[in-house]
Design an enzyme around this catalytic site. Sequence first.
Site, mmCIF file in Angstrom:
data_model
loop_
_atom_site.group_PDB
_atom_site.id
_atom_site.type_symbol
_atom_site.label_atom_id
_atom_site.label_comp_id
_atom_site.label_asym_id
_atom_site.label_seq_id
_atom_site.Cartn_x
_atom_site.Cartn_y
_atom_site.Cartn_z
ATOM 1 N N ALA A 26 -5.448 -2.287 5.648
ATOM 2 C CA ALA A 26 -6.609 -1.940 5.681
ATOM 3 C C ALA A 26 -7.582 -2.171 4.574
ATOM 4 O O ALA A 26 -7.027 -2.100 3.199
ATOM 5 C CB ALA A 26 -6.904 -0.333 6.137
ATOM 6 N N THR A 45 -8.657 7.356 10.218
ATOM 7 C CA THR A 45 -8.737 8.208 9.271
ATOM 8 C C THR A 45 -9.747 9.351 9.485
ATOM 9 O O THR A 45 -10.243 9.291 10.723
ATOM 10 C CB THR A 45 -9.582 7.491 8.094
ATOM 11 O OG1 THR A 45 -10.349 8.237 7.133
ATOM 12 C CG2 THR A 45 -10.864 6.794 8.783
ATOM 13 N N LYS A 73 -13.442 1.776 10.675
ATOM 14 C CA LYS A 73 -12.052 2.368 11.063
ATOM 15 C C LYS A 73 -12.315 2.794 12.689
ATOM 16 O O LYS A 73 -11.345 2.464 13.432
ATOM 17 C CB LYS A 73 -11.414 3.487 10.198
ATOM 18 C CG LYS A 73 -11.183 3.050 8.873
ATOM 19 C CD LYS A 73 -9.977 1.998 8.876
ATOM 20 C CE LYS A 73 -8.644 2.774 9.128
ATOM 21 N NZ LYS A 73 -7.536 1.801 9.145
ATOM 22 N N THR A 87 -9.669 -0.138 2.148
ATOM 23 C CA THR A 87 -9.755 1.063 1.860
ATOM 24 C C THR A 87 -10.778 1.401 0.751
ATOM 25 O O THR A 87 -10.738 2.647 0.228
ATOM 26 C CB THR A 87 -8.533 1.727 1.636
ATOM 27 O OG1 THR A 87 -7.797 0.950 0.604
ATOM 28 C CG2 THR A 87 -7.581 1.557 2.678
ATOM 29 N N ASP A 93 -3.088 -12.094 7.120
ATOM 30 C CA ASP A 93 -4.320 -11.568 6.506
ATOM 31 C C ASP A 93 -5.124 -11.030 7.178
ATOM 32 O O ASP A 93 -5.914 -11.931 7.816
ATOM 33 C CB ASP A 93 -4.813 -12.731 5.715
ATOM 34 C CG ASP A 93 -5.943 -12.563 4.594
ATOM 35 O OD1 ASP A 93 -6.265 -11.353 4.747
ATOM 36 O OD2 ASP A 93 -6.358 -13.527 3.973
ATOM 37 N N TYR A 123 -17.249 2.844 6.053
ATOM 38 C CA TYR A 123 -15.671 2.804 6.120
ATOM 39 C C TYR A 123 -15.161 3.287 7.268
ATOM 40 O O TYR A 123 -14.329 3.132 8.122
ATOM 41 C CB TYR A 123 -15.066 3.243 4.848
ATOM 42 C CG TYR A 123 -13.452 3.536 5.115
ATOM 43 C CD1 TYR A 123 -12.593 2.501 4.895
ATOM 44 C CD2 TYR A 123 -13.072 4.973 5.148
ATOM 45 C CE1 TYR A 123 -11.265 2.895 5.325
ATOM 46 C CE2 TYR A 123 -11.858 5.042 5.461
ATOM 47 C CZ TYR A 123 -11.091 4.077 5.280
ATOM 48 O OH TYR A 123 -9.641 4.464 5.557
ATOM 49 N N GLY A 149 0.841 -1.262 0.006
ATOM 50 C CA GLY A 149 -0.074 -0.157 -0.018
ATOM 51 C C GLY A 149 0.692 1.299 -0.113
ATOM 52 O O GLY A 149 2.093 1.356 0.080
ATOM 53 N N GLN A 150 0.155 2.132 0.098
ATOM 54 C CA GLN A 150 1.021 3.630 -0.084
ATOM 55 C C GLN A 150 1.924 3.730 1.003
ATOM 56 O O GLN A 150 3.003 4.176 0.955
ATOM 57 C CB GLN A 150 -0.017 4.847 -0.260
ATOM 58 C CG GLN A 150 -0.921 4.812 -1.514
ATOM 59 C CD GLN A 150 -1.712 5.943 -1.500
ATOM 60 O OE1 GLN A 150 -1.422 7.095 -1.877
ATOM 61 N NE2 GLN A 150 -2.921 6.140 -0.939
#
Length: 291
Positions: free
Chosen positions: A65, A106, A134, A67, A41, A130, A13-14
Amino acid sequence: MAKPLVVITGKNGQLGWELMQAVALVVMPFEFLFTDRTEIDLGDPSSIISFFGKYKPAYFVNCAAYTAVDKAETEQELAYTVNGESVGVIARECNKINCTLIQLSTDYVFDGTASKPYKPDSATDPVNYYGYTKWIGEKLAMENNTRTVVVRTSWVYSTHGNNFVNTMLRLMQERKELKVVSDQLGSPTYALDLANAILRIIAILEKGDHHYGVYHFSNEGIISWFDFATAIRDVAGLSCEILPQPTSAYPTPAKRPAYSVLDKTAIIQDFGITLRNWKEALEEALSKKTG
């Protein structure tokens, strides 16, 4: 003597990817293990328990996550398992071995109706499903491991992966005109800056300066997505025309916050983190794509 182990999930991921880049450039007294879903996982909580049976990290940075914000409205069970239930399992496993958990979260845990920056202790009211998952993850992390740092962030982008910046760059080269929402306000976050902040948090905690709880991180400045798109175009030297649009012109399955600016005072004070302006961060990111 063995170095303390830092486990970082979501290496593709980023943020996970930027952490790999950042770690390669600094000398720290840790071993780093970057994982993806083949090793752990979050869609299968039992894999977490078997992972901790094999490894005994001193720090666990959960960048993994679910996302897909709009898909989460219909794939609720999977989103809840990955972002909520599995975080609780990670926290319990961390607690058993006195491992510090750094859990990413987030701005979507808020309702997006504020007119001044949200503080870490501002009332939460997730704007979409979402955000709800979170928020559940935050709660379970804090409840199951007292050695937890939750870092909420917003508008994350990187030179790597799918994000607003990379999408805009592609579309601006394909089209003469783009319409972008102008009535949603927030602060972009260059994932490399967030990665460096996380490494700073680990270093401070390792020194024995223990700060746990919820913190906020983003780059400085308040802009709209339209402002962001315009800056991306200008910094990249492109000529696409950007037209402002209201949110009402783009109905999406998941509601988006009208205002999601985060107050970063606590993270600056407790961890000595320096924030830079969003435009400076964007210029660096785009220089890497063209340089």
